[in-house]
Write a protein that holds these residues in place. Structure first.
Motif, PDB file in Angstrom:
ATOM      1  N   GLU A  25       0.846  -1.188   0.000  1.00  6.25           N
ATOM      2  CA  GLU A  25       0.000   0.000   0.000  1.00  6.25           C
ATOM      3  C   GLU A  25       0.883   1.240   0.000  1.00  6.25           C
ATOM      4  OE1 GLU A  25      -2.811   0.124   3.163  1.00  6.25           O
ATOM      5  OE2 GLU A  25      -3.960  -1.617   2.448  1.00  6.25           O
ATOM      6  N   ILE A  26       0.581   2.172  -0.893  1.00  6.23           N
ATOM      7  CA  ILE A  26       1.279   3.457  -0.952  1.00  6.23           C
ATOM      8  C   ILE A  26       0.252   4.527  -0.628  1.00  6.23           C
ATOM      9  CG2 ILE A  26       2.535   5.065  -2.422  1.00  6.23           C
ATOM     10  CD1 ILE A  26       3.418   2.497  -4.024  1.00  6.23           C
ATOM     11  N   LYS A  27       0.467   5.215   0.473  1.00  2.18           N
ATOM     12  CA  LYS A  27      -0.527   6.152   0.983  1.00  2.18           C
ATOM     13  C   LYS A  27      -0.584   7.433   0.148  1.00  2.18           C
ATOM     14  CE  LYS A  27       0.434   4.404   5.628  1.00  2.18           C
ATOM     15  NZ  LYS A  27       1.015   4.731   6.949  1.00  2.18           N
ATOM     16  N   ASP A  28      -1.741   8.054   0.177  1.00  2.00           N
ATOM     17  CA  ASP A  28      -1.924   9.317  -0.534  1.00  2.00           C
ATOM     18  C   ASP A  28      -0.959  10.369   0.024  1.00  2.00           C
ATOM     19  OD1 ASP A  28      -3.061  11.271  -2.188  1.00  2.00           O
ATOM     20  OD2 ASP A  28      -4.474  11.871  -0.625  1.00  2.00           O
ATOM     21  N   THR A 185       1.799  15.616  -3.295  1.00  2.00           N
ATOM     22  CA  THR A 185       1.290  14.565  -4.181  1.00  2.00           C
ATOM     23  C   THR A 185       2.092  13.295  -3.971  1.00  2.00           C
ATOM     24  OG1 THR A 185       0.718  16.252  -5.825  1.00  2.00           O
ATOM     25  CG2 THR A 185       0.803  13.985  -6.595  1.00  2.00           C
ATOM     26  N   THR A 186       1.450  12.153  -4.109  1.00  2.00           N
ATOM     27  CA  THR A 186       2.135  10.867  -3.989  1.00  2.00           C
ATOM     28  C   THR A 186       3.297  10.788  -4.969  1.00  2.00           C
ATOM     29  OG1 THR A 186       0.034   9.849  -3.392  1.00  2.00           O
ATOM     30  CG2 THR A 186       1.820   8.364  -4.075  1.00  2.00           C
ATOM     31  N   MET A 187       4.438  10.333  -4.473  1.00  2.00           N
ATOM     32  CA  MET A 187       5.599  10.130  -5.339  1.00  2.00           C
ATOM     33  C   MET A 187       6.200   8.759  -5.050  1.00  2.00           C
ATOM     34  SD  MET A 187       7.594  13.809  -5.475  1.00  2.00           S
ATOM     35  CE  MET A 187       6.779  15.252  -6.207  1.00  2.00           C
ATOM     36  N   ILE A 188       6.479   8.012  -6.121  1.00  2.00           N
ATOM     37  CA  ILE A 188       7.182   6.731  -6.022  1.00  2.00           C
ATOM     38  C   ILE A 188       8.493   6.882  -6.766  1.00  2.00           C
ATOM     39  CG2 ILE A 188       7.081   4.250  -6.390  1.00  2.00           C
ATOM     40  CD1 ILE A 188       4.051   4.504  -6.623  1.00  2.00           C
ATOM     41  N   TYR A 189       9.567   6.562  -6.098  1.00  2.00           N
ATOM     42  CA  TYR A 189      10.908   6.888  -6.602  1.00  2.00           C
ATOM     43  C   TYR A 189      11.762   5.626  -6.555  1.00  2.00           C
ATOM     44  CZ  TYR A 189      15.235   9.748  -6.829  1.00  2.00           C
ATOM     45  OH  TYR A 189      16.429  10.325  -7.179  1.00  2.00           O
ATOM     46  N   VAL A 190      12.333   5.253  -7.699  1.00  2.00           N
ATOM     47  CA  VAL A 190      13.175   4.059  -7.784  1.00  2.00           C
ATOM     48  C   VAL A 190      14.645   4.467  -7.808  1.00  2.00           C
ATOM     49  CG1 VAL A 190      13.945   2.253  -9.380  1.00  2.00           C
ATOM     50  CG2 VAL A 190      11.522   2.533  -8.900  1.00  2.00           C
ATOM     51  N   THR A 191      15.452   3.800  -6.998  1.00  2.00           N
ATOM     52  CA  THR A 191      16.894   4.057  -6.990  1.00  2.00           C
ATOM     53  C   THR A 191      17.626   2.819  -6.482  1.00  2.00           C
ATOM     54  OG1 THR A 191      18.660   5.514  -6.155  1.00  2.00           O
ATOM     55  CG2 THR A 191      16.837   5.055  -4.659  1.00  2.00           C
ATOM     56  N   HIS A 192      18.886   2.680  -6.890  1.00  2.00           N
ATOM     57  CA  HIS A 192      19.748   1.642  -6.304  1.00  2.00           C
ATOM     58  C   HIS A 192      20.612   2.242  -5.205  1.00  2.00           C
ATOM     59  CE1 HIS A 192      22.299   3.606  -9.328  1.00  2.00           C
ATOM     60  NE2 HIS A 192      23.272   3.336  -8.494  1.00  2.00           N
TER      61      HIS A 192
END
Length: 333
Positions: A25-28, A185-192
């Motif tokens: 779940e990714i919250k607002d 605003t919801t943000m989803i961020y991909v990183t290594h």
């Protein structure tokens, strides 16, 4: 709104299952970071949310609405890629305006949105420039601006800073974090890069071989890693691990201790070793210690004001209350 829920999501490429059944779940309004080594599935998971990859099974809901079969344009999300993907023949204004023009928005509304985004991103002075006339950081801001004008439910960032040098990465981390606070605003961020994850995230999702190992705030993961993988991945320099008789004396198969939880003492103490290398970073010095009797090499964080020589014998004192104990399966005890 930007509440995203994944239920038993999987992804196969042929016979290879790259995302094993997972729930998340990714919250607002939350800034969530997917982190893990190359090939762990973090970018694939982001692309599944965006609709750029098809699910093998499971469900993706956005604000309570089933979105698993929706085309990317129907999901109300905006993605910012590692490559800026700007149109070289268009100036900054036209690059930002392009997605609005494509949906037929009128010129006055487009102008208002573009100038508002440019103000938020400090791009007002660059609107007439072409991408070739911009720095890497400015190009990335233009790509973000193109996402902002769409007013998405959530922003999806796929390793957006990988092409920038170290100084620019630090600056852009701050800018994206400030942008999140302003837009809420919801943000989803991909990183290594676990440093990016620790400094930017409200919550971190640690992935390994298509599995979510742990979800938590940066400090939760740092202080209470649930297994050896998370313990070794989160934290820089990485945690020291000790096995053998010393670990068994603590009632564990292996014991983890972070470099800052080992002290250099003047008097003879429980551990001693020889300095193999000293990395002086100004405020801190990281010592690589051999011949301690408990591990092949230990990393110790020391005061940057003190100097150490290669081959110097030092006495070490572990902070017992900061030990992390793991069983034979690598799980936290």
């Amino acid at each position: 709104m930007g509440f995203i829920e994944l239920k038993q999501v999987t992804k196969n490429f042929g016979d290879l299952q790259v995302i094993k059944p997972l729930d998340l779940e990714i919250k607002d309004g939350e800034f969530t970071v997917f982190v893990g080594p190359s090939g762990c599935g973090k970018s694939t998971l982001l692309r599944l949310i965006a609709g750029l990859e098809d699910l093998t099974s499971g469900s993706i809901q956005i604000d309570g609405r089933e979105a698993s079969q929706d085309a990317p344009a129907k999901r109300g999300l905006a993605m910012v890629f590692q490559s800026y993907a700007l149109y070289p023949h268009m100036n900054v204004y036209k690059n930002i305006a392009f997605p609005l023009k494509m949906v037929g928005m009128d010129k006055d509304a487009i102008d208002k949105k573009v100038r508002k985004a440019a103000e938020v991103l400090n791009l007002n002075d660059y609107l007439e420039r072409k991408p070739a006339q911009l720095s890497g950081g400015q190009r990335q801001r233009v790509a973000i601006g193109r996402a902002i004008v769409r007013e998405p439910s959530a922003f999806l960032f796929d390793e957006p800073l990988s092409n920038l040098d170290a100084a620019l990465r630090v600056g852009m981390r701050l800018e994206i974090s400030e942008l999140h606070k302003r837009l809420n605003t919801t943000m989803i961020y991909v990183t290594h890069d676990q440093v990016e994850a620790m400094t930017m995230a409200d919550r971190i999702v640690v992935m390994n071989h298509g599995v979510i190992e742990q979800v938590g705030t940066p400090l939760e993961l740092y202080r209470n890693p649930k297994n050896l993988f998370v313990a070794g991945f989160i934290g820089s320099p990485k945690m020291n691990f000790i096995e053998g008789s010393w670990a068994q004396a603590q009632g564990a198969h292996s014991v983890g201790i972070r470099p800052e939880h080992i002290s250099i003492t003047a008097e003879q103490s429980e551990w001693k070793g020889v300095v193999k290398m000293a990395e002086s970073l100004g405020s801190d010095t990281f010592l690589h210690i051999q011949d301690s009797g408990v591990a092949e090499t230990l990393t110790v964080r020391a005061d940057g004001e003190k100097s150490f020589n290669r081959g110097q014998e030092v006495f070490l004192k572990p902070k017992k209350e900061s030990l992390h104990l793991f069983n034979e399966k690598g799980e936290r005890q």
